[in-house]
Motif scaffolding. Sequence first.
Motif, short mmCIF file in Angstrom:
data_model
loop_
_atom_site.label_atom_id
_atom_site.label_comp_id
_atom_site.label_asym_id
_atom_site.label_seq_id
_atom_site.Cartn_x
_atom_site.Cartn_y
_atom_site.Cartn_z
N TYR A 70 0.59 -1.07 0.52
CA TYR A 70 -0.60 -0.04 0.51
C TYR A 70 0.71 1.12 0.38
CZ TYR A 70 0.71 0.77 5.21
OH TYR A 70 1.46 0.60 6.21
N GLN A 71 2.39 1.60 0.70
CA GLN A 71 3.12 2.88 0.42
C GLN A 71 3.97 2.71 -0.80
OE1 GLN A 71 3.75 -0.59 2.47
NE2 GLN A 71 4.20 0.12 4.22
N THR A 72 3.58 1.66 -1.78
CA THR A 72 3.95 1.76 -2.79
C THR A 72 2.84 2.54 -3.89
OG1 THR A 72 5.51 0.27 -3.09
CG2 THR A 72 4.65 1.06 -5.05
N LEU A 73 1.94 1.61 -3.14
CA LEU A 73 0.76 2.63 -4.60
C LEU A 73 0.41 4.17 -3.73
CD1 LEU A 73 -2.35 2.23 -6.03
CD2 LEU A 73 -3.36 1.63 -4.13
N ILE A 74 0.57 4.65 -2.61
CA ILE A 74 -0.04 5.62 -2.28
C ILE A 74 1.56 6.75 -3.29
CG2 ILE A 74 0.63 7.44 -0.98
CD1 ILE A 74 -0.75 4.96 1.28
N ALA A 75 2.79 6.06 -2.85
CA ALA A 75 4.19 6.49 -3.25
C ALA A 75 3.38 7.28 -4.62
CB ALA A 75 5.16 6.33 -3.07
N TYR A 81 -0.11 12.07 -9.74
CA TYR A 81 -0.46 13.29 -9.65
C TYR A 81 0.64 14.97 -9.83
CZ TYR A 81 -2.97 17.44 -8.03
OH TYR A 81 -3.65 18.15 -7.87
N VAL A 82 1.81 14.79 -9.55
CA VAL A 82 2.73 15.93 -9.35
C VAL A 82 3.41 15.16 -10.99
CG1 VAL A 82 3.27 15.98 -7.19
CG2 VAL A 82 4.34 14.80 -8.36
N SER A 83 3.44 14.79 -11.49
CA SER A 83 4.06 14.98 -12.68
C SER A 83 2.52 14.68 -13.72
CB SER A 83 4.83 13.42 -13.35
OG SER A 83 3.43 12.51 -13.25
N GLY A 84 2.12 15.52 -13.61
CA GLY A 84 0.62 15.31 -14.14
C GLY A 84 -0.17 14.74 -15.38
N ARG A 85 0.09 12.98 -14.67
CA ARG A 85 -0.85 12.23 -15.40
C ARG A 85 -1.49 12.05 -14.71
NH1 ARG A 85 3.31 7.37 -15.84
NH2 ARG A 85 4.40 7.92 -14.07
N LEU A 86 -1.86 12.63 -13.09
CA LEU A 86 -3.05 11.93 -13.17
C LEU A 86 -4.29 13.66 -12.49
CD1 LEU A 86 -4.89 9.69 -11.08
CD2 LEU A 86 -3.82 10.20 -8.54
N MET A 87 -4.77 13.90 -13.45
CA MET A 87 -5.91 14.47 -12.47
C MET A 87 -7.22 14.65 -12.02
SD MET A 87 -4.40 16.45 -14.37
CE MET A 87 -3.87 17.45 -15.77
N GLU A 88 -7.38 15.53 -11.26
CA GLU A 88 -8.72 15.90 -10.66
C GLU A 88 -9.88 15.81 -10.75
OE1 GLU A 88 -9.89 17.65 -6.05
OE2 GLU A 88 -8.27 18.59 -7.40
N LYS A 89 -11.28 15.03 -10.66
CA LYS A 89 -12.19 15.08 -10.98
C LYS A 89 -12.53 16.06 -10.11
CE LYS A 89 -13.80 11.07 -11.88
NZ LYS A 89 -14.74 9.85 -11.54
N PRO A 90 -13.31 16.61 -10.94
CA PRO A 90 -14.48 17.66 -10.00
C PRO A 90 -15.22 16.57 -9.75
CG PRO A 90 -14.95 18.14 -12.61
CD PRO A 90 -14.00 16.91 -12.97
N SER A 91 -16.30 16.84 -7.87
CA SER A 91 -16.92 16.67 -7.30
C SER A 91 -18.21 16.83 -8.11
CB SER A 91 -16.95 17.35 -5.72
OG SER A 91 -17.53 16.25 -4.86
#
Length: 107
Positions: A70-75, A81-91
């Motif tokens: 799970y630590q690897t998943l969090i990392a 996210y910080v490299s721009g490959r994961l974007m936040e979806k509007p809630s």
Amino acid sequence: MNKLDEFEQEILDAYEQGELVSNSPAKTDLSKFKAAASATFIKDKRVNIRLSSPDLMDIQARALEEGIPYQTLIASVLHKYVSGRLMEKPSNLNTSTNRRGVDETGA
């Protein structure tokens, strides 16, 4: 040795007749890929965070599904996210207010 099924036998025959061609990357590309992989897995800092129990349990369950710690998943999620490959979806939880809680309808 186990008996091969029809598909496996076709693959073996093609291999033995030299019909299969390697599709491996060029050596220059391979060295780039190795460097990128090494940089991704360098972990030289430690961070402590507090999570709610339900969130941690969900993260652990997702990591179990993925077959990784799970630590690897969090990392990984943080890195994406910080490299721009994961974007936040509007809630969809509160569509009538923006992030500051201001009613966008003017009311």
